[in-house]
Design an enzyme around this catalytic site. Sequence first.
Site: not given
Ligand code: NAI
Length: 353
Positions: A167, A186, A218-219, A245, A247, A271, A276, A315
Amino acid sequence: MTLNQQQFMTDVSAAPVIVFLEVEAWEEAILKRLCPPAWRARYYAEEADRIDLDKIGDAQIISVFIYSDLDASVLSQLPSLRMIATRSTGYDHIDTAFCHKHNIVVSNVPSYGANTVAEHTFALLLSLSRNIYQARERTLRNDFSFHGLQGFDLMGKVLGVIGTGQIGQHVIRIAKGFEMRVLAYDPHQDVAASQRLGFEYVGFDALLTRSDVISLHCPLTAETQHLIGTQAFKKMKKGVCLINTARGGLIDTEALLWALDEEIVAGAGLDVLEEEEAVREERELLSGRFDGHKLQAVLRNHVLAKHEQVIITPHIAFNSREAVERILQTTLENISAYLAEAPTNVVDVCEDS
Ligand code: NAI
């Protein structure tokens, strides 16, 4: 991989019981169309922590969205459970340590539309930068004056992206279209992506200090809980815009309210919110199920929602027509792969969470 009905067991009595929770009527219709007939699938609207667990005690596979709090107290009441297929990317609602201990496979939907969440990120940012919400309120009152509605350009501004996974990288692609300068933080740097997309990795503090807009991707983990708290806000540029957007738990809401009052944060587009699920089910606060901490979180979120400089969406960043279809399709493929003894999209279940 596409759904291949040959892979599924044809002997109905031997087919595992698959329970889909948090399913709305329209989703049930799609799932019923896509699920192979041999599956013994059942559908419920309730979340796992709200349903009478006796109803689903026979489930070998459950599929949930993010509002099912699958903690040890719930999971321990599902003795037949062998697999969880979450219809989300994030899986912080699942006690993965419990799953690890009890050999429960957890699969997620790692990519169903990085573009979908990234587009919503910019919907929030543009709403803030051009005062779209205030403008609409005004014109609804038949007031077409433009005083006080001056916005700011994105072009030339510094965007700080925290988390450069799928994302985050899509957000960067869009930002480049707006001719923004992009910094990123990151712990796992994707150097090839930084060269390809033209952004610079910096340390966490440098990102906070130098960004005009900060966007979280980030997660939520034990380490990232309240990543953005008072100390982080104190390092930010005065007038920064904050977009979340990812968590809700990444931001300390109390600290955000403080930073808004101090005018450090000029706008927040959210979001996701801390606690929530408690906001969604406010009536239940009266039931005594929730502790004082959740009650406080709900009150803080109310204050936040009423703040002139804050835009909250419930959300929905994932919730485009195309993305939801991809989510359901991948979830069924995950279940199918598990049944074929070759599980896919298995998340890292840690021994202690
Ligand atoms: P992804 O796994 O592709 O990327 C997450 C990135 O965060 C990774 O590159 C990881 O190294 C990095 N990361 C881990 N710890 C970190 C830290 N302390 N500081 C900075 N970066 C760090 O995940 P993706 O697909 O990009 O999704 C990201 C987050 O978006 C998900 O974990 C989820 O919580 C959230 N999400 C929210 C949605 C919504 O509807 N609002 C929908 C989909 C995802």
